[in-house]
Design a protein around this motif. Structure first.
Motif, PDB file in Angstrom:
ATOM      1  N   ASN A 118      -5.393  -0.135  -3.293  1.00 46.11           N
ATOM      2  CA  ASN A 118      -4.598  -0.644  -2.183  1.00 46.11           C
ATOM      3  C   ASN A 118      -3.168  -0.825  -2.688  1.00 46.11           C
ATOM      4  N   VAL A 119      -2.234  -0.105  -2.115  1.00 49.80           N
ATOM      5  CA  VAL A 119      -0.824  -0.247  -2.491  1.00 49.80           C
ATOM      6  C   VAL A 119      -0.226  -1.372  -1.655  1.00 49.80           C
ATOM      7  N   PRO A 120       0.298  -2.423  -2.289  1.00 52.35           N
ATOM      8  CA  PRO A 120       0.826  -3.564  -1.521  1.00 52.35           C
ATOM      9  C   PRO A 120       2.179  -3.254  -0.882  1.00 52.35           C
ATOM     10  N   ASP A 121       2.616  -4.149   0.013  1.00 51.93           N
ATOM     11  CA  ASP A 121       3.962  -4.042   0.567  1.00 51.93           C
ATOM     12  C   ASP A 121       4.966  -4.042  -0.579  1.00 51.93           C
ATOM     13  N   CYS A 122       6.016  -3.252  -0.421  1.00 53.03           N
ATOM     14  CA  CYS A 122       6.943  -3.068  -1.537  1.00 53.03           C
ATOM     15  C   CYS A 122       8.397  -3.247  -1.109  1.00 53.03           C
ATOM     16  N   PRO A 123       9.045  -4.342  -1.515  1.00 53.54           N
ATOM     17  CA  PRO A 123      10.490  -4.481  -1.295  1.00 53.54           C
ATOM     18  C   PRO A 123      11.231  -3.459  -2.158  1.00 53.54           C
ATOM     19  N   THR A 124      12.066  -2.630  -1.533  1.00 49.58           N
ATOM     20  CA  THR A 124      12.745  -1.544  -2.240  1.00 49.58           C
ATOM     21  C   THR A 124      14.242  -1.599  -1.984  1.00 49.58           C
ATOM     22  N   LYS A 125      15.018  -1.443  -3.053  1.00 49.75           N
ATOM     23  CA  LYS A 125      16.473  -1.445  -2.941  1.00 49.75           C
ATOM     24  C   LYS A 125      16.959  -0.119  -2.368  1.00 49.75           C
ATOM     25  N   GLU A 126      17.798  -0.201  -1.329  1.00 47.22           N
ATOM     26  CA  GLU A 126      18.375   0.992  -0.733  1.00 47.22           C
ATOM     27  C   GLU A 126      19.687   1.350  -1.422  1.00 47.22           C
ATOM     28  N   ALA A 127      20.193   2.553  -1.170  1.00 50.50           N
ATOM     29  CA  ALA A 127      21.422   3.017  -1.817  1.00 50.50           C
ATOM     30  C   ALA A 127      22.621   2.138  -1.453  1.00 50.50           C
ATOM     31  N   ASP A 128      22.604   1.552  -0.260  1.00 55.24           N
ATOM     32  CA  ASP A 128      23.738   0.723   0.169  1.00 55.24           C
ATOM     33  C   ASP A 128      23.617  -0.726  -0.274  1.00 55.24           C
ATOM     34  N   GLY A 129      22.583  -1.033  -1.085  1.00 51.99           N
ATOM     35  CA  GLY A 129      22.423  -2.379  -1.605  1.00 51.99           C
ATOM     36  C   GLY A 129      21.497  -3.257  -0.796  1.00 51.99           C
ATOM     37  N   THR A 130      21.097  -2.814   0.379  1.00 54.10           N
ATOM     38  CA  THR A 130      20.177  -3.596   1.192  1.00 54.10           C
ATOM     39  C   THR A 130      18.745  -3.425   0.686  1.00 54.10           C
ATOM     40  N   GLU A 131      17.865  -4.279   1.187  1.00 54.02           N
ATOM     41  CA  GLU A 131      16.464  -4.218   0.770  1.00 54.02           C
ATOM     42  C   GLU A 131      15.580  -3.836   1.954  1.00 54.02           C
ATOM     43  N   LYS A 132      14.691  -2.894   1.727  1.00 57.51           N
ATOM     44  CA  LYS A 132      13.762  -2.431   2.755  1.00 57.51           C
ATOM     45  C   LYS A 132      12.342  -2.651   2.248  1.00 57.51           C
ATOM     46  N   VAL A 133      11.496  -3.225   3.098  1.00 63.86           N
ATOM     47  CA  VAL A 133      10.102  -3.438   2.727  1.00 63.86           C
ATOM     48  C   VAL A 133       9.277  -2.258   3.240  1.00 63.86           C
ATOM     49  N   ILE A 134       8.706  -1.510   2.285  1.00 65.39           N
ATOM     50  CA  ILE A 134       7.853  -0.376   2.642  1.00 65.39           C
ATOM     51  C   ILE A 134       6.425  -0.890   2.792  1.00 65.39           C
ATOM     52  N   PRO A 135       5.820  -0.721   3.964  1.00 64.45           N
ATOM     53  CA  PRO A 135       4.472  -1.258   4.193  1.00 64.45           C
ATOM     54  C   PRO A 135       3.458  -0.673   3.212  1.00 64.45           C
ATOM     55  N   GLY A 136       2.495  -1.493   2.832  1.00 61.19           N
ATOM     56  CA  GLY A 136       1.440  -1.037   1.944  1.00 61.19           C
ATOM     57  C   GLY A 136       0.410  -0.201   2.672  1.00 61.19           C
ATOM     58  N   THR A 137      -0.435   0.460   1.898  1.00 64.70           N
ATOM     59  CA  THR A 137      -1.521   1.273   2.457  1.00 64.70           C
ATOM     60  C   THR A 137      -2.799   0.997   1.686  1.00 64.70           C
ATOM     61  N   GLU A 138      -3.934   1.112   2.345  1.00 69.51           N
ATOM     62  CA  GLU A 138      -5.225   0.815   1.725  1.00 69.51           C
ATOM     63  C   GLU A 138      -6.020   2.091   1.474  1.00 69.51           C
ATOM     64  N   ASN A 139      -6.832   2.034   0.409  1.00 64.88           N
ATOM     65  CA  ASN A 139      -7.746   3.129   0.056  1.00 64.88           C
ATOM     66  C   ASN A 139      -7.022   4.473  -0.070  1.00 64.88           C
ATOM     67  N   VAL A 140      -6.004   4.479  -0.913  1.00 65.12           N
ATOM     68  CA  VAL A 140      -5.246   5.697  -1.171  1.00 65.12           C
ATOM     69  C   VAL A 140      -5.217   5.954  -2.677  1.00 65.12           C
ATOM     70  N   ARG A 141      -4.820   7.154  -3.066  1.00 62.60           N
ATOM     71  CA  ARG A 141      -4.714   7.475  -4.491  1.00 62.60           C
ATOM     72  C   ARG A 141      -3.592   6.667  -5.140  1.00 62.60           C
ATOM     73  N   PHE A 142      -3.809   6.321  -6.419  1.00 59.64           N
ATOM     74  CA  PHE A 142      -2.806   5.546  -7.149  1.00 59.64           C
ATOM     75  C   PHE A 142      -1.470   6.277  -7.212  1.00 59.64           C
ATOM     76  N   ASN A 143      -1.491   7.609  -7.332  1.00 58.74           N
ATOM     77  CA  ASN A 143      -0.237   8.336  -7.534  1.00 58.74           C
ATOM     78  C   ASN A 143       0.708   8.218  -6.335  1.00 58.74           C
ATOM     79  N   THR A 144       0.195   7.815  -5.154  1.00 55.12           N
ATOM     80  CA  THR A 144       1.072   7.651  -3.991  1.00 55.12           C
ATOM     81  C   THR A 144       1.874   6.350  -4.039  1.00 55.12           C
ATOM     82  N   SER A 145       1.649   5.535  -5.086  1.00 48.80           N
ATOM     83  CA  SER A 145       2.425   4.299  -5.232  1.00 48.80           C
ATOM     84  C   SER A 145       3.870   4.584  -5.621  1.00 48.80           C
ATOM     85  N   LEU A 146       4.177   5.842  -5.945  1.00 48.53           N
ATOM     86  CA  LEU A 146       5.544   6.256  -6.277  1.00 48.53           C
ATOM     87  C   LEU A 146       5.916   7.476  -5.441  1.00 48.53           C
TER      88      LEU A 146
END
Length: 586
Positions: A215-243
């Motif tokens: 389960n990939v959790p919700d992920c706060p991510t820094k945007e190019a303009d300095g703002t923060e965007k929360v990317i929603p998590g997903t359940e029952n997915v491959r680990f490699n999709t965490s990046l």
């Protein structure tokens, strides 16, 4: 300088520019001047002696000289000998002998020590774990990514640490087309959680399969303009999709590791395909052994059985192929990659690498250009510190293992993914999180272990007599209140209270107490499963009623009320290998 002298200066071996700084005990890069400099000072004399000469100019510094060292010597140096003969202090026979005494040239073996400081670190991060060497003159090569609170702000040389090493399948750089999905956004293709013990006697490199269902959790991510965007998590997915997936950054992968293992990565290091080729070429090839011939049309690896030295494209093909090993799956490929990394580690420690300045320079260039890290370790000083700490770990005590997994029953007949083994994996995670080695090492000095054990021995107070304040010092929100309710309602520790948040976060839970509260401390440790190392003799504090009380600070290792924090005495018996052993890929 005459023409002959300029010719010599133009052909200086770069490795000969590393000199010892006597004030730090470390080797530093000293680039040659582009124009003639003032004469090198003669033998140093105490500043208090007569005729000591004029103050040194700002540019008149010798190798290893610093502003602090010049001030400590009074900021003056002896004048040239000609000046002393013209009226300064008479030159003594001893002074003449000292002036004529030849200066010993430092051996190349010593000069390259600074280059090899990160050797152990480098090999642990090669291939899907690519590496780094601290090189002061290449400080602009390393790329940094801001992952916010997913990583620590800095690095401590006194603590155990966890670095998540990510090898992406992103195809960047010259010659990186034609490898499968050429349009990949850069998923987490190869992943190793590297844990280095607090006492530096051992390290564990835990491989995380890319096809592990998580389960990939919700992920706060820094945007190019300095703002923060929360990317929603997903359940029952491959680990490699965490990046890469949906714009996820390495911080998302770090958070996913914590979700799966319970272990918090402190930092990350990341490389792509191109690093494999450049790093193996720079080191002059890596020795591998094949139990059988391999001719893989997909990875383009074509080698007969036996021993080989591989580099560049061939090395990349070796670590990418999976149809040639075991059951032709990712788990068997992981084992081969671990064998490759162990071999690379041995190569880095060999004499032909350590005594070759040109090889080390090439390796340094490739390593620093290949690396992306979080801002907490993005400075050259911090990378140097990490490299030196990793260098302390003996190769025989560096263990490679993989997260214990089982076939995913949801796949049906054809197994494509795996799930965490619910019986064995928690034991592995618990051992790593509690700094337990998977090899036989002396973890602590006997005196220290005896002192910790002694804190738990002796009489214990009744639960009703234990008076304690509970603070949250890094545990999940609500832990202090949860623990308070558990102590009062289930264990009878009625003289307890929630004191809110601690001034600072702690990695480990602690219980501080005054000497006359030792019996109370032993009882609380027994109830909560606290190890002797968590007990900190000190002083009491005043609770809300004005009475002396102990202080229980719940650290990041806190697992919940009633869950023991006592570390396992030994790691579980799992399939593993160590960096000092030679194995043939099969």
């Amino acid at each position: 300088m005459d023409a002959q002298g300029r010719g010599r200066a133009d052909n200086i071996d770069p490795a000969d520019q590393w000199v010892l700084n006597p004030n730090t005990g470390e080797y530093e890069l000293r680039l040659g001047p582009s124009a003639p400099q003032s004469p090198v000072p003669g033998p140093r004399r105490p500043a208090s002696r007569a005729g000591s000469g004029a103050p040194r100019s700002r540019n008149d510094s010798s190798p290893g000289d610093t502003r602090e060292s010049r001030q400590g010597r009074g900021g003056v140096v002896p004048p040239p000998r000609s000046g002393r003969r013209r009226g300064g202090e008479p030159e003594t026979p001893q002074g003449r002998r000292a002036a004529r005494r030849p200066v010993k040239k430092k051996s190349k073996a010593k000069k390259v020590l600074a280059w090899t400081a990160g050797g152990t670190a480098f090999v642990l991060v090669a291939i899907g774990t690519a590496g780094y060497l601290y090189l002061k003159h290449l400080e602009g090569n390393v790329t940094t990514t801001d992952v916010g609170s997913a990583a620590k702000n800095g690095f401590s040389k006194d603590d155990a640490f966890n670095i998540l090493i990510i090898g992406t399948d992103k195809r960047t750089g010259k010659g990186n087309t034609g490898y499968g999905d050429t349009g990949s956004v850069g998923h987490a293709d190869t992943n190793i959680l590297l844990h280095v013990s607090k006492d530096r006697t051992n390290a564990t490199a835990l491989s995380i399969p890319r096809d592990l269902v998580v389960n990939v959790p919700d992920c706060p991510t820094k945007e190019a303009d300095g703002t923060e965007k929360v990317i929603p998590g997903t359940e029952n997915v491959r680990f490699n999709t965490s990046l890469g997936q949906d714009g996820r950054d390495p911080g998302c992968t770090m958070r996913t590791v914590k979700e799966v293992t319970g272990i918090q990565p402190d930092h990350f290091m990341m490389v792509d395909f191109n690093a494999v080729k450049t790093l193996t070429t720079a080191v002059g090839g890596v020795d591998v052994c094949l139990a059988h011939a391999v001719n893989d049309k997909q990875s383009h690896l074509d080698l007969p059985a036996g021993k080989h030295k591989i580099e560049g494209e061939q090395a990349l093909a070796f670590v990418r192929t999976r149809h040639s090993w075991g059951n032709q799956g990712d788990l068997d490929r992981i084992k081969v990659q671990q064998q490759f990394m162990a071999s690379l580690m041995r190569k880095m420690s060999s004499s032909d690498t350590l005594t070759s300045p040109s090889k080390l320079i090439d390796l340094a260039e490739a390593a620093t250009k290949a690396l992306t890290v979080d801002k907490g370790i993005g400075s050259v000083g911090t990378l140097k510190d990490i490299a030196l700490e990793l260098k302390k770990v003996p190769t025989k005590n560096i263990t490679f293992l993989t997260v214990p997994v089982k076939d995913n029953p949801a796949d049906g007949v054809v197994h494509k993914t795996v799930i965490v083994d619910p019986a064995l994996a928690p034991q592995v995670f618990d051992a790593i999180d509690n700094d337990v080695s998977f090899t036989e090492v002396k973890k602590k000095q006997k005196a220290e272990k005896d002192a910790e054990a002694a804190r738990l021995k002796g009489s214990r107070s009744a639960p009703s007599e234990v008076r304690v304040r509970i603070l949250n010092g890094g545990a999940v929100a609500g832990s202090a209140q949860e623990t308070l309710g558990w102590l009062q309602n289930q264990e009878g520790v009625l003289k307890s209270e929630n004191a809110g948040n601690a001034p600072a976060e702690l990695d480990k839970t602690t219980l501080e107490y005054a000497p006359d509260q030792a019996a109370q401390a032993r009882e609380l440790a027994q109830l909560m499963g606290l190890p002797g190392s968590a007990l900190k003799p000190g002083k009491s504090v005043t609770n809300s009623q004005g009475l002396p009380a102990m202080t229980l600070t719940l650290g990041k290792d806190f697992k919940g009320a009633g869950v023991s924090l006592t570390a396992p005495k030994k790691a579980p018996d799992v399939d593993k290998s160590t960096a000092d052993k030679v194995k043939c890929a099969s």
